[in-house]
Design a protein around this motif. Structure first.
Motif, PDB file in Angstrom:
ATOM      1  N   MET A 168      14.549   8.169   5.274  1.00  0.00           N
ATOM      2  CA  MET A 168      13.929   7.876   6.692  1.00  0.00           C
ATOM      3  C   MET A 168      13.811   9.262   7.491  1.00  0.00           C
ATOM      4  N   LYS A 169      14.965  10.077   7.141  1.00  0.00           N
ATOM      5  CA  LYS A 169      14.830  11.239   8.090  1.00  0.00           C
ATOM      6  C   LYS A 169      13.760  12.257   7.402  1.00  0.00           C
ATOM      7  N   TRP A 170      13.589  12.200   6.023  1.00  0.00           N
ATOM      8  CA  TRP A 170      12.532  13.020   5.385  1.00  0.00           C
ATOM      9  C   TRP A 170      11.101  12.472   5.725  1.00  0.00           C
ATOM     10  N   ILE A 171      11.092  11.328   5.867  1.00  0.00           N
ATOM     11  CA  ILE A 171       9.805  10.592   6.165  1.00  0.00           C
ATOM     12  C   ILE A 171       9.275  11.213   7.411  1.00  0.00           C
ATOM     13  N   TYR A 172      10.405  11.141   8.379  1.00  0.00           N
ATOM     14  CA  TYR A 172      10.014  11.368   9.670  1.00  0.00           C
ATOM     15  C   TYR A 172       9.650  12.774   9.909  1.00  0.00           C
ATOM     16  N   ASN A 173      10.164  13.527   9.351  1.00  0.00           N
ATOM     17  CA  ASN A 173      10.082  15.121   9.214  1.00  0.00           C
ATOM     18  C   ASN A 173       8.877  15.613   8.560  1.00  0.00           C
ATOM     19  N   ASN A 174       8.375  14.788   7.451  1.00  0.00           N
ATOM     20  CA  ASN A 174       7.686  15.485   6.217  1.00  0.00           C
ATOM     21  C   ASN A 174       6.432  14.661   6.052  1.00  0.00           C
ATOM     22  N   ARG A 175       6.303  13.183   6.447  1.00  0.00           N
ATOM     23  CA  ARG A 175       5.110  12.547   6.196  1.00  0.00           C
ATOM     24  C   ARG A 175       4.523  11.945   7.472  1.00  0.00           C
ATOM     25  N   LYS A 176       4.153  12.707   8.353  1.00  0.00           N
ATOM     26  CA  LYS A 176       3.421  12.245   9.370  1.00  0.00           C
ATOM     27  C   LYS A 176       2.272  11.085   9.259  1.00  0.00           C
ATOM     28  N   ASP A 177       1.638  11.051   7.958  1.00  0.00           N
ATOM     29  CA  ASP A 177       0.697  10.227   7.610  1.00  0.00           C
ATOM     30  C   ASP A 177       1.484   8.795   7.603  1.00  0.00           C
ATOM     31  N   LEU A 178       2.671   8.675   7.314  1.00  0.00           N
ATOM     32  CA  LEU A 178       3.570   7.568   7.162  1.00  0.00           C
ATOM     33  C   LEU A 178       4.062   7.164   8.471  1.00  0.00           C
ATOM     34  N   SER A 209       2.906   7.509  11.392  1.00  0.00           N
ATOM     35  CA  SER A 209       1.971   6.565  12.172  1.00  0.00           C
ATOM     36  C   SER A 209       1.787   5.231  11.874  1.00  0.00           C
ATOM     37  N   LYS A 210       2.247   4.756  10.861  1.00  0.00           N
ATOM     38  CA  LYS A 210       2.062   3.386  10.696  1.00  0.00           C
ATOM     39  C   LYS A 210       2.864   2.542  11.501  1.00  0.00           C
ATOM     40  N   LYS A 211       2.643   1.224  11.509  1.00  0.00           N
ATOM     41  CA  LYS A 211       3.173   0.337  12.477  1.00  0.00           C
ATOM     42  C   LYS A 211       4.692  -0.163  12.074  1.00  0.00           C
ATOM     43  N   TRP A 212       4.942  -0.419  10.876  1.00  0.00           N
ATOM     44  CA  TRP A 212       6.096  -1.183  10.529  1.00  0.00           C
ATOM     45  C   TRP A 212       6.800  -0.474   9.445  1.00  0.00           C
ATOM     46  N   PHE A 213       8.281  -0.658   9.335  1.00  0.00           N
ATOM     47  CA  PHE A 213       8.994   0.080   8.294  1.00  0.00           C
ATOM     48  C   PHE A 213       9.983  -0.810   7.678  1.00  0.00           C
ATOM     49  N   PHE A 214       9.832  -1.162   6.445  1.00  0.00           N
ATOM     50  CA  PHE A 214      10.769  -2.278   5.641  1.00  0.00           C
ATOM     51  C   PHE A 214      11.672  -1.569   4.874  1.00  0.00           C
ATOM     52  N   PHE A 215      13.034  -1.846   5.059  1.00  0.00           N
ATOM     53  CA  PHE A 215      14.121  -1.204   4.128  1.00  0.00           C
ATOM     54  C   PHE A 215      14.418  -2.414   3.433  1.00  0.00           C
ATOM     55  N   VAL A 216      14.342  -2.025   1.960  1.00  0.00           N
ATOM     56  CA  VAL A 216      14.680  -3.149   1.187  1.00  0.00           C
ATOM     57  C   VAL A 216      15.439  -2.624  -0.142  1.00  0.00           C
ATOM     58  N   ASP A 217      16.330  -3.526  -0.730  1.00  0.00           N
ATOM     59  CA  ASP A 217      16.975  -2.922  -1.817  1.00  0.00           C
ATOM     60  C   ASP A 217      16.228  -2.945  -3.079  1.00  0.00           C
ATOM     61  N   ASP A 218      16.626  -2.622  -4.479  1.00  0.00           N
ATOM     62  CA  ASP A 218      15.638  -2.523  -5.536  1.00  0.00           C
ATOM     63  C   ASP A 218      15.798  -4.129  -6.235  1.00  0.00           C
ATOM     64  N   ASP A 219      16.551  -4.953  -5.820  1.00  0.00           N
ATOM     65  CA  ASP A 219      16.734  -6.365  -6.056  1.00  0.00           C
ATOM     66  C   ASP A 219      16.381  -7.396  -5.134  1.00  0.00           C
ATOM     67  N   THR A 220      15.369  -6.826  -4.163  1.00  0.00           N
ATOM     68  CA  THR A 220      14.952  -7.477  -2.996  1.00  0.00           C
ATOM     69  C   THR A 220      13.348  -7.820  -3.433  1.00  0.00           C
ATOM     70  N   TRP A 221      13.083  -9.308  -3.238  1.00  0.00           N
ATOM     71  CA  TRP A 221      12.023  -9.709  -3.591  1.00  0.00           C
ATOM     72  C   TRP A 221      11.136 -10.167  -2.309  1.00  0.00           C
ATOM     73  N   GLU A 272       0.848  -1.298  -0.037  1.00  0.00           N
ATOM     74  CA  GLU A 272       0.022   0.054   0.131  1.00  0.00           C
ATOM     75  C   GLU A 272       1.096   1.156   0.004  1.00  0.00           C
ATOM     76  N   TYR A 273       2.086   1.457   0.599  1.00  0.00           N
ATOM     77  CA  TYR A 273       2.579   2.455   0.794  1.00  0.00           C
ATOM     78  C   TYR A 273       4.114   1.991   0.390  1.00  0.00           C
ATOM     79  N   VAL A 274       4.698   2.661  -0.557  1.00  0.00           N
ATOM     80  CA  VAL A 274       6.006   2.390  -1.013  1.00  0.00           C
ATOM     81  C   VAL A 274       6.621   3.716  -1.387  1.00  0.00           C
ATOM     82  N   VAL A 275       7.903   3.967  -0.757  1.00  0.00           N
ATOM     83  CA  VAL A 275       8.550   5.104  -1.172  1.00  0.00           C
ATOM     84  C   VAL A 275       9.965   4.852  -1.632  1.00  0.00           C
ATOM     85  N   ALA A 276      10.439   5.027  -2.820  1.00  0.00           N
ATOM     86  CA  ALA A 276      11.788   4.850  -3.040  1.00  0.00           C
ATOM     87  C   ALA A 276      12.577   5.802  -3.304  1.00  0.00           C
ATOM     88  N   PHE A 277      13.912   5.617  -3.134  1.00  0.00           N
ATOM     89  CA  PHE A 277      14.714   6.995  -3.040  1.00  0.00           C
ATOM     90  C   PHE A 277      15.834   6.546  -4.071  1.00  0.00           C
TER      91      PHE A 277
END
Length: 328
Positions: A152-162, A164-176, A114-119
């Protein structure tokens, strides 16, 4: 014993009770746990193996394992809460050079997300990839290591809607990511505790995450690390003797912020090799991540297989496979 050490001991004992709790019926089959060596100091982390049959404690930079018998664990363990895709934010480390990998992810496992942010170093609105001033046009390998950290820092400072979510999963662009398995797994753990999950190993005598396997943080763990990122408590620097990789930096930040580490074989990394073969049905139901997966056809097939094994309806992209393999 110092006050901080006493706090760690209390937290470790509490997590042991929570994560290893079984029914009375199971206790008759359970082996007593041996005590860790008295020479090992109270520590940064406690790790529990994914299937709850082997406990692995990361005490400081020492790893101590023992067996725990859970004959009917899936029938007797109790979930903390139901977790849905609305509870998880995926933070992807992408690059302009290999942005086709994000397209592969969008065609497969991101269908569940539902929520994906790619940097990345270059933004691509069509793929949902964004950049930031700190990482824009910085395409080198070392520069890439900071993308998720600044993100991560940007999300914390600018995306309060995100936030508030329960879990945050850091993955690479070749992780399935096998999202249904992920949601089931984290439903056993409370997001209010400072927890992190990955394939954790010793690198230069330090307990670190494997970024390719994915690094999962609870809401509280994410908050602690995001607040301290780029401060004296969590500087953007080498962590001697390990190089300045994002997973090493996050592991050091977890240590300094009292974030517990849970090591799990469900988070799969195959090193520098490409993952090219599917695993058996039982494995699909259990596995959370696989790395590396960059072939789009394979990634889509894996998504279809997982949908079938998790009892989902046969989606349109899977119709041809369902007919060819005579799915019921």
């Amino acid at each position: 014993m110092k006050r901080s050490d006493r706090v760690y001991v209390i937290v470790i004992v509490a997590h042991l009770y929570l994560l290893l709790h079984v029914s009375r019926a199971e206790l008759h089959h359970q082996r007593p746990l041996p005590r860790p060596s008295a020479s090992i100091e109270p520590a940064e982390a406690i790790s529990l193996h994914a299937n709850a049959s082997r406990a692995t404690f990361a005490i400081g930079d020492h790893l101590v394992s023992w067996l725990v018998q859970h004959p009917n664990q899936h029938a007797t363990r109790r979930k903390v809460a139901d977790v849905t895709k609305q509870d998880v934010v995926f933070i992807v480390m992408a690059s302009d050079e290999r942005k086709a990998r994000v397209q592969t992810q969008k065609a497969s496992w991101m269908r569940w997300a539902e929520y994906v942010v790619a940097f990345s170093d270059v933004a691509d609105a069509d793929l949902g990839i964004m950049t930031l001033p700190e990482i824009e046009n910085k395409s080198g390998f070392n520069e890439a290591q900071t993308r998720q950290l600044h993100g991560m820092k940007w999300i914390y400072n600018n995306r309060k809607d995100l936030v508030s979510k329960k879990w945050f999963f850091f993955v690479d662009d070749d992780t399935w990511v096998n999202v249904p398995s992920l949601l089931d797994y984290i439903s056993w753990f409370p997001e209010a505790l400072p927890l992190s999950f990955s394939h954790i190993y010793l690198r230069h005598e330090r307990a670190v995450y494997n970024g390719g396997a994915g690094m999962l943080f609870s809401k509280e763990a994410f908050r602690r690390i995001a607040v301290s990122m780029f401060t004296d408590a969590c500087p953007l620097t080498d962590v001697p003797p390990a190089p300045m990789n994002n997973d090493n930096i996050l592991a050091a930040c977890a240590y300094s912020n009292g974030v517990l580490k849970v090591s799990s074989s469900k988070f799969g990394s195959y090193g520098g090799t490409e993952f090219v073969q599917p695993i058996d049905d039982a494995g699909w139901l259990d596995q959370i991540t696989m790395h590396k997966v960059t072939d789009q056809l394979l990634a889509e097939m894996m998504w279809c297989w997982s949908e079938r094994l998790h009892g989902g309806p046969i989606a349109e992209p899977c119709q041809a496979m369902a007919i060819a393999e005579k799915w019921d």
